[in-house]
Scaffold this motif. Structure first.
Motif, short mmCIF file in Angstrom:
data_model
loop_
_atom_site.label_atom_id
_atom_site.label_comp_id
_atom_site.label_asym_id
_atom_site.label_seq_id
_atom_site.Cartn_x
_atom_site.Cartn_y
_atom_site.Cartn_z
N MET A 64 10.80 46.35 126.80
CA MET A 64 12.19 46.59 126.50
C MET A 64 12.69 45.69 125.38
O MET A 64 12.12 44.62 125.15
N TYR A 105 16.47 44.13 124.25
CA TYR A 105 17.87 43.95 124.57
C TYR A 105 18.60 43.39 123.36
O TYR A 105 18.03 42.61 122.59
N LEU A 164 20.68 46.82 127.27
CA LEU A 164 19.41 47.47 126.99
C LEU A 164 19.51 48.36 125.76
O LEU A 164 20.39 49.22 125.67
N TYR A 191 13.63 51.19 125.61
CA TYR A 191 12.73 51.05 126.76
C TYR A 191 11.50 51.90 126.47
O TYR A 191 11.61 53.08 126.16
N TYR A 213 14.39 51.89 134.77
CA TYR A 213 14.61 51.30 133.47
C TYR A 213 14.56 49.79 133.59
O TYR A 213 13.84 49.25 134.39
N GLY A 214 15.29 49.13 132.78
CA GLY A 214 15.30 47.67 132.81
C GLY A 214 16.40 47.17 133.72
O GLY A 214 16.72 47.78 134.73
N TYR A 215 16.96 46.07 133.36
CA TYR A 215 18.03 45.48 134.14
C TYR A 215 19.37 45.76 133.45
O TYR A 215 19.45 45.87 132.23
#
Lengths: 112, 111
Positions: free
Chosen positions: A34, A36, A46, A49, B98-100
Motif C-alpha cells: 500500500m 498512504y 490510503l 493498494y 484493504y489497508g487500514y
C-alpha cells in the motif's frame, strides 16, 4: 535491518514533474502493498493498494511491485502542489487482519 | 459507511501526569483496532492492536497501555507520562479487504 526501508526525503520537484517514490523490504512473505498519503497534522489516507507483483494505475498515480527484487514504487505524473505531503509505503503478509508495517515516509514538496 | 473518531486533537501534558486517548469506530462490528505512534519525521510505530473486546497485544514495551472495553472503543493510557511519550498518536481499524483507515490523530506534547 528494518523490515521496510524507504528513501529518505525531503524531495522537492517543480509542478508538472514526474515523481518516483520507492521502498525496499526484506520479508519475502509480504504480499499486500500500500501507499498512504499524509498531509501535515493529519492521519494517513490510503492512496493505492496492490496485491503481489505488477502495476496498478489510478489517474496520475501508478503503483509498481517487483517481488523478485523486493522493491515497490509509486509514480506521480504531472505532479501538482496539492500532492505536497508525506508518502508512506506499507505492507503486510496476510489480507485477514495482520499487522501493517510502514516505511519511514518521504516528504514531497511540489513547487508551483 | 465506516468512520473513526479520535480525540482530543491536541494535548499538552506535564511529565508525570496520566493520559487517556480514546478512539471509537462506527459502521462496522468486531474490527481489528490499532494504536500507532509517529515521531517527528519518522514512520509509524505500532504500539498495540486488538482483535476483540479485552484482547490486547503489545508490540513495544513502554510506558503505555491499551484497553478495549467495548467492541468499537479503543483506549490508550499512561499512568505517568515521560518526555519521550511526545508524538502523534494514531488510531486505525483494519478493513480485511484493504489497508487500514486512520483517525485524524492526537498530537501529544509532554512538557
Amino acid at each position: 535491518q528494518k523490515e521496510v526501508e524507504q528513501d529518505p526525503g525531503p524531495l522537492s520537484v517543480p509542478e508538472g514533474a514526474i515523481v518516483s517514490l520507492n521502498c525496499t523490504y526484506s520479508n519475502s512473505a509480504f504480499q499486500y502493498f500500500m501507499w498512504y498519503r499524509q498531509y501535515s497534522r493529519k492521519g494517513p489516507e490510503l492512496l493505492m493498494y496492490t496485491y503481489s507483483s505488477g502495476n496498478k494505475e489510478d489517474g496520475r498515480f501508478t503503483a509498481q511491485v517487483d517481488k523478485s527484487s523486493k522493491y515497490i514504487s509509486l509514480f506521480i505524473r504531472d505532479s501538482q502542489p496539492s500532492d505536497s505531503a508525506t508518502y508512506l509505503c506499507a505492507m503486510k503478509v496476510s489480507n485477514q487482519g495482520g499487522k501493517l508495517i510502514f516505511g519511514q515516509g518521504t516528504e514531497l514538496s511540489v513547487k508551483p | 459507511s465506516q468512520t473513526i473518531h479520535q480525540w482530543p486533537a491536541t494535548l499538552v501534558q506535564p511529565v508525570g501526569s496520566p493520559l487517556s486517548l480514546e478512539c471509537t469506530v462506527e459502521g462496522t462490528s468486531n474490527p481489528n483496532l490499532y494504536w500507532y505512534r509517529q515521531a517527528a519525521g519518522r514512520g509509524l510505530q505500532l504500539l498495540f492492536y486488538s482483535v476483540g473486546i479485552g484482547q490486547i497485544s503489545s508490540e513495544v514495551p513502554q510506558n503505555l497501555s491499551a484497553s478495549r472495553p467495548q467492541d468499537r472503543q479503543f483506549i490508550l493510557s499512561s499512568k505517568k507520562l515521560l518526555l519521550s511519550d511526545s508524538g502523534f498518536y494514531l488510531c486505525a481499524w483494519a478493513d480485511g479487504n484493504y489497508g487500514y483507515t486512520f483517525g485524524s490523530g492526537t498530537r501529544l506534547t509532554v512538557v
